[in-house]
Write a protein that holds these residues in place. Structure first.
Motif, PDB file in Angstrom:
ATOM      1  N   PRO A   7       0.808  -1.230   0.000  1.00 24.66           N
ATOM      2  CA  PRO A   7       0.000   0.000   0.000  1.00 24.66           C
ATOM      3  C   PRO A   7       0.838   1.276   0.000  1.00 24.66           C
ATOM      4  N   ASP A   8       1.977   1.293   0.705  1.00 25.20           N
ATOM      5  CA  ASP A   8       2.786   2.516   0.751  1.00 25.20           C
ATOM      6  C   ASP A   8       3.348   2.881  -0.612  1.00 25.20           C
ATOM      7  N   GLN A   9       3.640   1.872  -1.429  1.00 28.15           N
ATOM      8  CA  GLN A   9       4.185   2.139  -2.768  1.00 28.15           C
ATOM      9  C   GLN A   9       3.139   1.997  -3.869  1.00 28.15           C
ATOM     10  N   ALA A  67      10.460   2.767  -7.838  1.00 27.94           N
ATOM     11  CA  ALA A  67       9.955   3.827  -8.720  1.00 27.94           C
ATOM     12  C   ALA A  67       8.776   4.566  -8.127  1.00 27.94           C
ATOM     13  N   ALA A  68       8.209   4.032  -7.048  1.00 23.56           N
ATOM     14  CA  ALA A  68       7.033   4.672  -6.454  1.00 23.56           C
ATOM     15  C   ALA A  68       7.333   6.094  -5.998  1.00 23.56           C
ATOM     16  N   ALA A  69       8.565   6.339  -5.566  1.00 24.51           N
ATOM     17  CA  ALA A  69       8.921   7.674  -5.072  1.00 24.51           C
ATOM     18  C   ALA A  69       8.879   8.726  -6.165  1.00 24.51           C
ATOM     19  N   ASP A  70       8.995   8.307  -7.407  1.00 28.21           N
ATOM     20  CA  ASP A  70       9.025   9.261  -8.516  1.00 28.21           C
ATOM     21  C   ASP A  70       7.664   9.424  -9.176  1.00 28.21           C
ATOM     22  N   ARG A  71       6.639   8.749  -8.657  1.00 24.24           N
ATOM     23  CA  ARG A  71       5.319   8.845  -9.255  1.00 24.24           C
ATOM     24  C   ARG A  71       4.420   9.753  -8.432  1.00 24.24           C
ATOM     25  N   GLU A  72       3.362  10.208  -9.077  1.00 20.98           N
ATOM     26  CA  GLU A  72       2.330  10.947  -8.355  1.00 20.98           C
ATOM     27  C   GLU A  72       1.671  10.015  -7.351  1.00 20.98           C
TER      28      GLU A  72
END
Length: 337
Positions: free
Chosen positions: A259-261, A322-327
């Motif tokens: 869920p966090d990512q 890659a989640a950190a770079d997404r909206e």
């Protein structure tokens, strides 16, 4: 009458060791006339006829291997020796059915030497009849043969379908064979596809076995996914959850969710169906809906999970990083399924 008391030197061909099973065409190529061959095969003679046009150049009981090679030679030999391909002495013929499963090492199949019938898969255009211990199975499109026991055999999935076709009165045996195949690494989807092509899925005992097969395949794939996550040091996900919008519609089930990512993994354990296009459209629709909400969906097949787990771990890890770079993704509720 012409006599021939001295056996021919053996082997007749270096690719057959020992070359005791030969065709009449091969004997003629070595100067042995049909009359001489018949004389050698008379009662008390040194040779014997195994199948029409196939000879065993010795007397005594026939071994399972000799029966097997005789069946292949009968089904696949060329009409004349000049057409023989030394790298494929049996042409396109290959062992299938229970005999092939025995060669593949299935424990639920009787030993090859005890089988009364040897199924041999041949092209549909092959102009031969089943005879003796040989039952010809004709196919429009033949699979690529594998090698087991020194002879060409059908892949497990195809051999299973041909075996099941002859086990109409043995539902328990069908279930055992399908289960052993999956536990041995055969892809359930490949088995179901072959059963479907053979028009066996309309038989209730086969469908019951397929349901167990798919459940067994999914359980094995889930176990490999659990092992992959833990062995690769990936963060622990929520396992086997249904995703929903708060107060909204059901979005679909996934096998693992972070869920966090906002990353989901879905095991593609679908079996081929007659409505394959509709099923594919259903899966594609679910994926599109989730990805529009910002959730990354990673599809993994059981085969990739089995054969290349490290690669699949890299794919999942990359998606998490890659989640950190997404909206930020839309908030969804994950409920156990």
């Amino acid at each position: 009458m012409e006599q021939c008391d001295t056996p021919l030197p053996l082997p007749l061909h270096p690719h057959h060791i020992p070359e005791l099973v030969v065709s009449g065409a091969e004997l003629r190529a070595r100067g042995v006339t049909p009359g001489r061959a018949a004389q050698q095969c008379r009662a008390g003679g040194p040779w014997q006829v195994l199948l029409p046009g196939v000879y065993l150049l010795r007397s005594g009981p026939v071994t399972g291997e000799e029966r097997l090679r005789a069946a292949l030679l009968y089904a696949g030999r060329p009409a004349v020796p000049a057409q023989r391909n030394d790298s494929a002495p049996y042409g396109q013929a290959m062992v299938t059915g229970l005999a092939a499963l025995a060669l593949h090492g299935f424990s639920g199949v009787p030993p090859l030497s005890t089988l009364d019938v040897i199924d041999v898969l041949v092209p549909r255009t092959r102009r031969l009849r089943s005879t003796g211990c040989v039952r010809l199975v004709r196919g429009q499109v033949l699979p690529i043969a594998e090698e087991a026991g020194g002879v060409p055999v059908a892949p497990v999935a195809r051999a299973l379908a041909d075996a099941v076709a002859g086990l109409t009165d043995a539902p328990q045996r069908v279930r055992l064979l399908l289960t052993e195949a999956v536990r041995g690494g055969c892809e359930p989807a490949a088995v179901v596809r072959e059963l479907s092509d053979a028009r066996l899925l309309d038989q209730p005992h086969v469908m019951d076995a397929v349901d167990l097969l798919l459940a067994e395949g999914r359980a094995l794939a889930e176990g490999r996914l659990y092992a992959l996550v833990r062995a690769s040091g990936l963060p622990e996900p929520l396992w086997n959850v249904d995703l929903r919008l708060p107060g909204g519609p059901h979005l679909g089930g996934v096998d693992a969710y972070w869920p966090d990512q906002a990353v989901a993994v879905e095991l593609d354990t679908r079996a081929p169906r007659h409505d394959e296009d509709a099923l594919r459209s259903e899966y594609a629709h679910k994926r599109d809906v989730l990805e529009r909400l910002g959730i990354t969906v990673v599809h993994i097949t059981p085969r990739k999970l089995r054969d290349a787990p490290e690669q699949q771990a890299v794919v999942v890890r990359t998606a998490l990083m890659a989640a950190a770079d997404r909206e930020p993704a839309a908030y969804v509720v994950a409920l156990p399924r």
